[in-house]
Scaffold this active site. Sequence first.
Site, short mmCIF file in Angstrom:
data_model
loop_
_atom_site.label_atom_id
_atom_site.label_comp_id
_atom_site.label_asym_id
_atom_site.label_seq_id
_atom_site.Cartn_x
_atom_site.Cartn_y
_atom_site.Cartn_z
N ASP A 94 -44.89 -36.68 71.48
CA ASP A 94 -45.38 -36.76 72.85
C ASP A 94 -45.17 -35.47 73.62
O ASP A 94 -44.50 -34.54 73.15
CB ASP A 94 -44.66 -37.91 73.58
N TYR A 153 -35.33 -38.06 63.44
CA TYR A 153 -35.37 -37.50 64.79
C TYR A 153 -33.94 -37.25 65.28
O TYR A 153 -33.02 -38.00 64.95
CB TYR A 153 -36.04 -38.46 65.77
#
Length: 322
Positions: A94, A153
């Site tokens: 994003d 992540y």
Amino acid sequence: MSCAALGLSSPSFPNGHLSSANSTSVEDLGMVKPSVALPHYKWRLLIAYDGTHYAGWQFQVSPPTVQCMVEKALVQITKLEREDLHFVGASRTDTGVHAWGQVAHFVTPFNYDSLENIHAALNGLLPSDIRVREMSAAIPEFHARFSAKRKVYHYKIYNDSIMDPFQRHYAYHSVYKLNTAAMREAAKKFIGKHDFSAFVNASRNDRVPDPVKTIFRFDVIEMGALLQLEVEGSGFLYRQVRNMVALLLQIGREVVPGDIVPKILATGDRKELAKYALSAPPHGLCLVAVKYKEEHLLLPLGCPSTSSGRHHTVRKCKLFFY
């Protein structure tokens, strides 16, 4: 830049076929010439980027995205249309999210003798906040997105009263003293196979995957004032990681107890999570690695060597005087 400078060669390891999108009308016969299967060569890129100034990964021209910038460079180098490149990334990060281990692939109708030149050309055209770390040939079965088995992540939190200015673009600043032990115990409750519907935001694009994901590990690591939350899973829903981190922050602040994690998971309702936490800011998040089965990373026979960049050497010692 000439084809020779980029190491362009005649086909030597045809690794797949694409159908030509162009059909030629044969007016005299009143027929349409069928599409032709063209040999193509698939290439894998390992990409790192600072997402601060980009509207995420997914292609759009304005505001610019990382995919847009990489495709623009590839179009200039290969002289192909972007539609012909079939460029795909492993993860649609994003706006403001960073990456160290994004993986992507594209195809060309021609082969390369060497990848060092095209690798150098790519980085020469890309802005300095996007780097192609590695370039290699890929087998036809490899797909950057659909072949991915695990993703890793990291989310960084700077936990001190005063923010380190060198961390401001890459770590969330928490002025509240966090109970890291409580966060660590709560993070363990995410491990396993769960329906993460309560931790997904509504998306305006086509991301409507299976909400059942497996979390293999979720570690909370202290490095002085810096906390690094490392999560590895089979895949992640839209803003899932940032939503999990947001709840852990509330647990670390001791606003809510750690046993609330399984309770929210069980509801499958995003509105339930919203009662306790909002999404953590994007700039603390980084895609560190995408993992594949070893057979998907095999190199085709006769392909050029993998390029990890070139080192330059100084032939003569030069002293500079001021």
